[in-house]
Design an enzyme around this catalytic site. Structure first.
Site, PDB file in Angstrom:
ATOM      1  N   GLN A  48      55.198  31.021  23.233  1.00 58.43           N
ATOM      2  CA  GLN A  48      55.261  29.823  22.315  1.00 58.43           C
ATOM      3  C   GLN A  48      56.651  29.210  21.744  1.00 58.43           C
ATOM      4  OE1 GLN A  48      53.022  27.374  21.631  1.00 58.43           O
ATOM      5  NE2 GLN A  48      51.146  28.270  22.543  1.00 58.43           N
ATOM      6  N   SER A  49      57.523  29.274  22.630  1.00 55.78           N
ATOM      7  CA  SER A  49      58.945  29.124  22.305  1.00 55.78           C
ATOM      8  C   SER A  49      58.978  27.650  22.036  1.00 55.78           C
ATOM      9  CB  SER A  49      59.845  29.391  23.469  1.00 55.78           C
ATOM     10  OG  SER A  49      61.079  29.016  23.372  1.00 55.78           O
ATOM     11  N   ASN A  50      59.597  27.323  20.805  1.00 55.38           N
ATOM     12  CA  ASN A  50      59.950  25.932  20.349  1.00 55.38           C
ATOM     13  C   ASN A  50      61.269  25.496  21.243  1.00 55.38           C
ATOM     14  OD1 ASN A  50      58.016  25.625  18.315  1.00 55.38           O
ATOM     15  ND2 ASN A  50      59.280  27.008  17.105  1.00 55.38           N
TER      16      ASN A  50
END
Ligand SMILES: *Cc1c(COP(=O)(O)O)cnc(C)c1O
Length: 329
Positions: free
Chosen positions: A73-75
């Site tokens: 879920q890397s921003n």
């Protein structure tokens, strides 16, 4: 006047800095919030500030693709993929997940990655440890197809990316003047913290900066941030003095692990949302704010009288936590 490296403009800047009146009253300090969650919609958060410099270099090198990496879920990966699409570049993401054979559903940040056409390679935790090698491999594979790739490190955290937070400190100085201030921010890969320290030094401000680590430990971040600051000083021959002992990291709030939430952290997110209409994220800003609130509960003067919390974004990270949050609402 600060001399910045070449930069493309994609973030909505300057972001506002706002008083958090009810929280200030509750906590017994003057609390301001730098709204870097408002740098864009799909681009929201701190990463686009660093990408403005990194993507300028990618463009100067004639790249047609950007490669980067992060957690599932890397921003940072989402901001990179969106910014690349805005510039007509392609993006290739190495996303870390427990079992690459059964990758997670296209939820939240992953949905946006896919929507803008990012190529995704799912990697295990072990493979991720040798990501530097994977970058070389992927770059070679793309080159064989006549594609020229530019590699952006995890979080966009290197000396060039750090300029994004020099610019943020310059905005803050314009917005707030140079009265004493403590900046509190979440530290994940160190680039934000390094940029904030560089900005304070380049502008000669009487400000403190305190990073709350959301993974690893204090020692890790002193090394990570120290290295980025030192590399920037060397590469651009910056006329400042710096010693790693100046890096302030507030350790002890990682909780049960990176991107994992304890109920009290989720309660803080709920309480801040209800007090101010301010939406924190579970992975970074929720933990950092929980740390700030806990420390102030022990000692209301721990960070001086005036605090600026940097809201570094991450809103999409809330959605995968809906089931954990719902019972608290
Ligand atoms: C990446 C990130 C951070 C941490 O910034 P680093 O520069 O990696 O230390 C903080 N908050 C959010 C929402 C992020 O996505």
């Amino acid at each position: 006047m600060i001399q910045y490296p070449e930069r493309i403009r994609r973030a909505r800047l300057p972001t506002p800095v706002e008083p958090a009146r009810r929280l200030s009253h509750q906590l017994g300090v003057e609390l301001l919030v730098k709204r870097d969650d408002l740098t864009g919609a799909a681009l929201s958060g701190n990463k686009i500030r660093k990408l403005e410099f990194l993507l300028a270099e990618a463009g100067a090198e004639g790249a047609d693709t950007v490669i980067t990496c992060g957690g599932e879920q890397s921003n940072h990966c989402r901001a990179t993929a969106v910014a690349a699409a805005e510039l007509g570049l392609r993006s290739y993401l190495l996303l870390r997940t427990d079992n690459p054979k059964e990758p997670p559903a296209a939820d939240a940040n992953i949905l946006l990655d896919k929507l803008v056409g990012a190529e995704i390679r799912w990697v295990s935790r072990d493979e991720y440890k040798r990501r530097a090698q994977l970058f070389v491999e992927v770059r070679g594979q793309l080159l064989a197809k006549a594609r020229k790739a530019y590699v952006i490190p995890e979080g966009g955290s290197n000396a060039l990316g750090a300029w994004g937070y020099v610019a943020c400190v310059e905005e803050l100085a314009q917005e707030l003047g140079d009265k004493p201030l403590t900046i509190v921010y979440a530290a994940g890969s160190g680039g934000t913290g390094a940029g904030i320290l560089l900005g304070i030094k380049l502008l000669g401000l009487p400000w403190r900066a305190v990073g709350v680590n959301v993974c690893d430990d204090r020692e890790y971040f002193v090394a990570a941030i120290g290295e980025i600051v030192e590399q920037a000083m060397q590469r651009w021959k910056l006329d400042i003095k710096f010693d790693r002992s100046e890096i302030e990291i507030l350790d002890g709030y990682v909780g049960i692990g990176y991107a994992k939430s304890r109920p009290e952290e989720l309660e803080t997110i709920r309480d801040v949302a209800r007090a101010e209409g301010l939406i924190l994220d579970p992975v970074y800003t929720g933990k950092a704010f929980h740390a700030l609130r806990s420390e102030l509960g022990r000692d209301a003067r721990a960070f001086g009288e005036r605090i600026c919390f940097v809201h570094t974004g991450g809103i999409f990270g809330l959605f995968p936590k809906a089931r954990e949050l719902d019972p608290l609402l």
